[in-house]
Design an enzyme around this catalytic site. Sequence first.
Site, PDB file in Angstrom:
ATOM      1  N   SER A  15       0.742  -1.142   0.149  1.00  0.00           N
ATOM      2  CA  SER A  15       0.042   0.051   0.063  1.00  0.00           C
ATOM      3  C   SER A  15       0.704   1.300  -0.038  1.00  0.00           C
ATOM      4  O   SER A  15       2.027   1.176   0.030  1.00  0.00           O
ATOM      5  CB  SER A  15      -0.798   0.116   1.119  1.00  0.00           C
ATOM      6  OG  SER A  15      -0.260   0.108   2.357  1.00  0.00           O
ATOM      7  N   SER A 138      12.445  10.249   5.492  1.00  0.00           N
ATOM      8  CA  SER A 138      11.305  11.115   5.702  1.00  0.00           C
ATOM      9  C   SER A 138      11.983  12.697   6.023  1.00  0.00           C
ATOM     10  O   SER A 138      13.307  12.610   6.383  1.00  0.00           O
ATOM     11  CB  SER A 138      10.639  10.925   6.940  1.00  0.00           C
ATOM     12  OG  SER A 138       9.639  11.870   7.197  1.00  0.00           O
ATOM     13  N   TYR A 151      10.623   7.530  15.517  1.00  0.00           N
ATOM     14  CA  TYR A 151      10.756   7.433  14.124  1.00  0.00           C
ATOM     15  C   TYR A 151      11.729   8.320  13.650  1.00  0.00           C
ATOM     16  O   TYR A 151      12.246   8.092  12.463  1.00  0.00           O
ATOM     17  CB  TYR A 151       9.247   8.041  13.759  1.00  0.00           C
ATOM     18  CG  TYR A 151       9.283   8.135  12.181  1.00  0.00           C
ATOM     19  CD1 TYR A 151       8.702   6.878  11.568  1.00  0.00           C
ATOM     20  CD2 TYR A 151       8.976   9.159  11.731  1.00  0.00           C
ATOM     21  CE1 TYR A 151       8.541   6.918  10.090  1.00  0.00           C
ATOM     22  CE2 TYR A 151       8.683   9.363  10.281  1.00  0.00           C
ATOM     23  CZ  TYR A 151       8.484   8.313   9.384  1.00  0.00           C
ATOM     24  OH  TYR A 151       8.330   8.262   7.912  1.00  0.00           O
ATOM     25  N   LYS A 155      14.659   7.274  11.170  1.00  0.00           N
ATOM     26  CA  LYS A 155      14.834   7.881   9.961  1.00  0.00           C
ATOM     27  C   LYS A 155      16.066   8.540   9.753  1.00  0.00           C
ATOM     28  O   LYS A 155      16.672   8.697   8.758  1.00  0.00           O
ATOM     29  CB  LYS A 155      13.771   8.781   9.666  1.00  0.00           C
ATOM     30  CG  LYS A 155      12.282   8.006   9.594  1.00  0.00           C
ATOM     31  CD  LYS A 155      12.532   6.942   8.291  1.00  0.00           C
ATOM     32  CE  LYS A 155      11.187   6.395   8.097  1.00  0.00           C
ATOM     33  NZ  LYS A 155      10.863   5.287   7.038  1.00  0.00           N
ATOM     34  N   THR A 186      -1.441   8.780   2.758  1.00  0.00           N
ATOM     35  CA  THR A 186      -1.493   6.890   2.941  1.00  0.00           C
ATOM     36  C   THR A 186      -1.922   6.910   4.246  1.00  0.00           C
ATOM     37  O   THR A 186      -2.464   7.605   4.867  1.00  0.00           O
ATOM     38  CB  THR A 186       0.119   6.620   2.706  1.00  0.00           C
ATOM     39  OG1 THR A 186       0.507   7.225   3.831  1.00  0.00           O
ATOM     40  CG2 THR A 186       0.878   7.040   1.427  1.00  0.00           C
TER      41      THR A 186
END
Length: 271
Positions: A15, A138, A151, A155, A186
Amino acid sequence: MSFDKQVAWITGASSGIGAALAREFAARGARIVLSGRDEARLSAVATALDTETLCLPFDVRDDAAMAAATGEAIAWQGGVDIAVANAGVSQRGTARKTDMQVYREIIAIDLTQQIAFIQGLVPHMADRGSGRMVFISSVAGKVGVPMRTAYCAAKFGLIGYADALRAELSQSGVEVHVIAPGSVATDVSRNALTADGSKRGKSDPAIDGGIPADEAAREMVDAIALNQREIIVARGMEEALGKLRQTPDQVFDQVAAIVANGYIEKMEAEG
Protein backbone atom coordinates in the site's frame (compact mmCIF):
# COMPACT_ATOMS: atom_id res chain seq x y z
CA MET A 1 14.40 7.71 -18.15
CA SER A 2 13.20 4.22 -18.95
CA PHE A 3 13.85 1.39 -16.53
CA ASP A 4 12.99 -1.16 -19.22
CA LYS A 5 13.51 -4.78 -18.11
CA GLN A 6 15.23 -3.72 -14.88
CA VAL A 7 14.16 -5.49 -11.71
CA ALA A 8 12.90 -3.24 -8.93
CA TRP A 9 12.39 -4.85 -5.51
CA ILE A 10 10.22 -2.81 -3.14
CA THR A 11 9.55 -3.55 0.52
CA GLY A 12 6.40 -2.25 2.18
CA ALA A 13 4.78 -2.62 -1.24
CA SER A 14 1.24 -3.60 -0.27
CA SER A 15 0.00 0.00 0.00
CA GLY A 16 0.93 3.66 0.17
CA ILE A 17 4.25 4.88 -1.19
CA GLY A 18 5.50 1.33 -1.82
CA ALA A 19 2.54 0.39 -4.01
CA ALA A 20 2.72 3.75 -5.80
CA LEU A 21 6.42 3.24 -6.53
CA ALA A 22 5.63 -0.20 -7.91
CA ARG A 23 3.10 1.36 -10.30
CA GLU A 24 5.54 4.08 -11.35
CA PHE A 25 8.50 1.79 -11.97
CA ALA A 26 6.23 -0.63 -13.84
CA ALA A 27 4.94 2.20 -16.04
CA ARG A 28 8.57 2.88 -17.00
CA GLY A 29 9.18 -0.72 -18.05
CA ALA A 30 10.59 -2.29 -14.89
CA ARG A 31 9.82 -5.78 -13.65
CA ILE A 32 8.61 -5.64 -10.08
CA VAL A 33 9.29 -7.68 -6.96
CA LEU A 34 6.80 -6.87 -4.20
CA SER A 35 7.40 -7.58 -0.52
CA GLY A 36 5.38 -7.00 2.61
CA ARG A 37 3.62 -9.02 5.28
CA ASP A 38 0.19 -9.29 3.63
CA GLU A 39 0.31 -11.72 0.69
CA ALA A 40 -3.25 -10.97 -0.44
CA ARG A 41 -2.64 -7.22 -0.64
CA LEU A 42 0.65 -7.76 -2.46
CA SER A 43 -1.15 -9.95 -4.98
CA ALA A 44 -3.76 -7.23 -5.52
CA VAL A 45 -1.01 -4.69 -6.25
CA ALA A 46 0.73 -7.15 -8.59
CA THR A 47 -2.48 -7.91 -10.51
CA ALA A 48 -2.90 -4.23 -11.34
CA LEU A 49 0.61 -3.90 -12.81
CA ASP A 50 1.18 -4.26 -16.54
CA THR A 51 4.54 -5.98 -16.14
CA GLU A 52 6.15 -9.17 -14.89
CA THR A 53 5.84 -9.41 -11.12
CA LEU A 54 7.00 -11.58 -8.25
CA CYS A 55 5.46 -11.47 -4.77
CA LEU A 56 7.76 -12.35 -1.89
CA PRO A 57 5.81 -11.89 1.36
CA PHE A 58 7.73 -11.82 4.63
CA ASP A 59 8.05 -9.86 7.85
CA VAL A 60 11.18 -7.69 7.71
CA ARG A 61 11.94 -8.69 11.32
CA ASP A 62 12.40 -12.32 10.20
CA ASP A 63 16.04 -12.47 9.12
CA ALA A 64 15.81 -16.01 7.75
CA ALA A 65 12.75 -15.19 5.65
CA MET A 66 14.44 -12.05 4.35
CA ALA A 67 17.57 -13.96 3.38
CA ALA A 68 15.49 -16.57 1.55
CA ALA A 69 13.57 -13.84 -0.27
CA THR A 70 16.82 -12.18 -1.29
CA GLY A 71 17.98 -15.37 -2.96
CA GLU A 72 14.65 -15.71 -4.77
CA ALA A 73 14.63 -12.08 -5.91
CA ILE A 74 18.14 -12.33 -7.35
CA ALA A 75 17.44 -15.67 -9.05
CA TRP A 76 14.10 -14.57 -10.59
CA GLN A 77 15.54 -12.58 -13.52
CA GLY A 78 19.24 -12.98 -12.82
CA GLY A 79 19.67 -9.96 -10.56
CA VAL A 80 18.14 -7.02 -8.73
CA ASP A 81 18.75 -3.61 -10.32
CA ILE A 82 16.81 -1.36 -7.93
CA ALA A 83 16.26 -2.07 -4.22
CA VAL A 84 13.79 0.18 -2.40
CA ALA A 85 13.95 0.02 1.41
CA ASN A 86 10.47 1.36 2.12
CA ALA A 87 8.93 -0.79 4.85
CA GLY A 88 8.28 1.13 8.03
CA VAL A 89 5.95 2.27 10.77
CA SER A 90 5.42 5.77 12.14
CA GLN A 91 4.72 7.06 15.64
CA ARG A 92 2.35 9.37 17.50
CA GLY A 93 3.30 9.85 21.14
CA THR A 94 5.50 12.05 23.32
CA ALA A 95 8.84 10.77 24.57
CA ARG A 96 7.69 11.27 28.16
CA LYS A 97 4.86 8.77 27.75
CA THR A 98 6.32 6.32 25.22
CA ASP A 99 7.21 2.83 26.39
CA MET A 100 10.79 1.79 25.63
CA GLN A 101 9.54 -1.25 23.74
CA VAL A 102 7.94 1.10 21.20
CA TYR A 103 11.38 2.60 20.55
CA ARG A 104 12.83 -0.86 20.07
CA GLU A 105 10.09 -1.91 17.66
CA ILE A 106 10.14 1.23 15.51
CA ILE A 107 13.94 1.31 15.31
CA ALA A 108 14.01 -2.40 14.43
CA ILE A 109 11.47 -2.04 11.62
CA ASP A 110 12.47 1.38 10.26
CA LEU A 111 16.23 1.20 10.69
CA THR A 112 17.87 -2.09 11.63
CA GLN A 113 15.85 -4.28 9.29
CA GLN A 114 16.02 -1.84 6.42
CA ILE A 115 19.79 -2.01 6.79
CA ALA A 116 19.54 -5.81 6.85
CA PHE A 117 17.52 -5.76 3.63
CA ILE A 118 20.13 -3.66 1.83
CA GLN A 119 23.08 -5.54 3.34
CA GLY A 120 21.78 -8.68 1.68
CA LEU A 121 22.14 -6.96 -1.69
CA VAL A 122 25.39 -5.00 -1.27
CA PRO A 123 27.71 -7.82 -2.44
CA HIS A 124 25.37 -8.66 -5.33
CA MET A 125 25.26 -5.10 -6.70
CA ALA A 126 28.86 -4.24 -5.92
CA ASP A 127 30.16 -7.39 -7.63
CA ARG A 128 28.00 -6.65 -10.69
CA GLY A 129 29.18 -3.04 -10.72
CA SER A 130 25.70 -1.62 -11.12
CA GLY A 131 22.45 -1.04 -9.31
CA ARG A 132 20.45 1.48 -7.32
CA MET A 133 19.73 1.41 -3.61
CA VAL A 134 16.82 3.63 -2.60
CA PHE A 135 16.09 4.51 1.04
CA ILE A 136 12.70 5.95 1.95
CA SER A 137 13.48 8.15 4.92
CA SER A 138 11.41 11.24 5.73
CA VAL A 139 11.60 14.98 6.26
CA ALA A 140 11.42 13.72 9.87
CA GLY A 141 14.80 12.12 9.12
CA LYS A 142 16.24 15.58 8.52
CA VAL A 143 14.27 17.66 11.06
CA GLY A 144 13.18 16.48 14.52
CA VAL A 145 9.38 16.41 14.72
CA PRO A 146 7.36 16.33 17.98
CA MET A 147 5.61 13.07 18.92
CA ARG A 148 7.92 11.09 16.63
CA THR A 149 11.13 10.70 18.63
CA ALA A 150 11.54 7.00 17.81
CA TYR A 151 10.57 7.54 14.17
CA CYS A 152 12.98 10.47 13.82
CA ALA A 153 15.79 8.47 15.43
CA ALA A 154 15.25 5.65 12.95
CA LYS A 155 14.89 7.87 9.89
CA PHE A 156 17.92 10.02 10.80
CA GLY A 157 19.88 6.79 11.28
CA LEU A 158 18.78 5.43 7.92
CA ILE A 159 20.17 8.53 6.21
CA GLY A 160 23.47 8.14 8.06
CA TYR A 161 23.81 4.53 6.94
CA ALA A 162 22.87 5.43 3.36
CA ASP A 163 25.37 8.31 3.20
CA ALA A 164 28.22 6.16 4.49
CA LEU A 165 27.26 3.32 2.15
CA ARG A 166 27.14 5.73 -0.78
CA ALA A 167 30.69 6.80 -0.01
CA GLU A 168 31.92 3.21 0.24
CA LEU A 169 30.25 2.29 -3.07
CA SER A 170 31.14 5.50 -4.89
CA GLN A 171 33.76 3.76 -7.05
CA SER A 172 31.63 0.66 -7.72
CA GLY A 173 28.97 1.87 -10.16
CA VAL A 174 26.19 1.44 -7.57
CA GLU A 175 24.03 4.52 -6.94
CA VAL A 176 22.53 5.30 -3.52
CA HIS A 177 19.46 7.52 -3.24
CA VAL A 178 17.83 8.90 -0.07
CA ILE A 179 14.24 10.09 -0.35
CA ALA A 180 12.76 12.32 2.34
CA PRO A 181 8.99 12.61 1.84
CA GLY A 182 6.83 15.02 3.75
CA SER A 183 3.12 14.34 4.20
CA VAL A 184 1.87 11.86 1.61
CA ALA A 185 -1.77 10.75 1.54
CA THR A 186 -1.42 7.17 2.83
CA ASP A 187 -2.42 5.16 5.92
CA VAL A 188 0.85 6.00 7.67
CA SER A 189 -0.87 7.87 10.51
CA ARG A 190 -3.57 5.23 11.01
CA ASN A 191 -0.90 2.56 11.31
CA ALA A 192 1.37 4.63 13.57
CA LEU A 193 2.21 3.27 17.01
CA THR A 194 1.04 5.19 20.05
CA ALA A 195 2.89 5.55 23.36
CA ASP A 196 1.78 2.11 24.54
CA GLY A 197 2.51 0.38 21.22
CA SER A 198 -1.08 0.13 19.98
CA LYS A 199 -2.07 1.29 16.50
CA ARG A 200 -3.37 4.84 16.41
CA GLY A 201 -6.27 3.93 14.13
CA LYS A 202 -6.98 7.41 12.79
CA SER A 203 -5.37 9.80 10.35
CA ASP A 204 -4.09 13.38 10.56
CA PRO A 205 -5.40 16.34 8.54
CA ALA A 206 -1.83 16.92 7.28
CA ILE A 207 -1.62 13.36 5.96
CA ASP A 208 -5.13 13.38 4.49
CA GLY A 209 -4.27 16.61 2.66
CA GLY A 210 -0.80 15.42 1.68
CA ILE A 211 0.67 14.73 -1.73
CA PRO A 212 -1.24 11.97 -3.56
CA ALA A 213 0.88 8.83 -3.42
CA ASP A 214 1.10 8.41 -7.20
CA GLU A 215 2.21 12.03 -7.62
CA ALA A 216 4.85 11.61 -4.93
CA ALA A 217 6.09 8.37 -6.53
CA ARG A 218 6.37 10.02 -9.94
CA GLU A 219 8.46 12.83 -8.44
CA MET A 220 10.66 10.31 -6.64
CA VAL A 221 11.33 8.20 -9.72
CA ASP A 222 12.00 11.30 -11.84
CA ALA A 223 14.69 12.30 -9.34
CA ILE A 224 16.16 8.78 -9.22
CA ALA A 225 16.38 8.82 -13.02
CA LEU A 226 18.37 12.06 -12.76
CA ASN A 227 20.77 10.38 -10.29
CA GLN A 228 19.89 12.79 -7.49
CA ARG A 229 21.34 11.56 -4.24
CA GLU A 230 19.14 13.23 -1.62
CA ILE A 231 15.58 13.87 -2.73
CA ILE A 232 13.06 16.01 -0.83
CA VAL A 233 9.45 15.30 -1.83
CA ALA A 234 7.28 17.65 0.18
CA ARG A 235 5.19 20.80 -0.02
CA GLY A 236 4.90 24.04 1.90
CA MET A 237 6.58 24.29 5.29
CA GLU A 238 7.68 20.65 5.16
CA GLU A 239 9.52 21.27 1.90
CA ALA A 240 11.11 24.44 3.28
CA LEU A 241 12.32 22.64 6.42
CA GLY A 242 13.65 19.71 4.39
CA LYS A 243 15.52 22.00 2.02
CA LEU A 244 17.10 23.86 4.95
CA ARG A 245 18.60 20.59 6.16
CA GLN A 246 19.32 19.07 2.73
CA THR A 247 22.91 17.88 2.36
CA PRO A 248 24.78 19.77 -0.40
CA ASP A 249 26.12 17.61 -3.23
CA GLN A 250 29.54 19.10 -2.47
CA VAL A 251 29.62 17.14 0.79
CA PHE A 252 28.89 13.85 -0.98
CA ASP A 253 31.53 14.64 -3.59
CA GLN A 254 34.19 15.44 -0.98
CA VAL A 255 33.61 12.17 0.88
CA ALA A 256 33.62 10.23 -2.39
CA ALA A 257 36.96 11.85 -3.23
CA ILE A 258 38.41 10.54 0.02
CA VAL A 259 37.35 7.02 -0.99
CA ALA A 260 38.75 7.51 -4.51
CA ASN A 261 42.09 8.47 -2.95
CA GLY A 262 42.38 5.11 -1.21
CA TYR A 263 40.97 5.81 2.26
CA ILE A 264 39.38 2.37 2.63
CA GLU A 265 42.47 0.51 1.43
CA LYS A 266 44.70 2.49 3.81
CA MET A 267 42.42 1.84 6.78
CA GLU A 268 42.16 -1.88 6.01
CA ALA A 269 45.96 -2.13 5.62
CA GLU A 270 46.41 -0.60 9.07
CA GLY A 271 44.13 -3.28 10.52
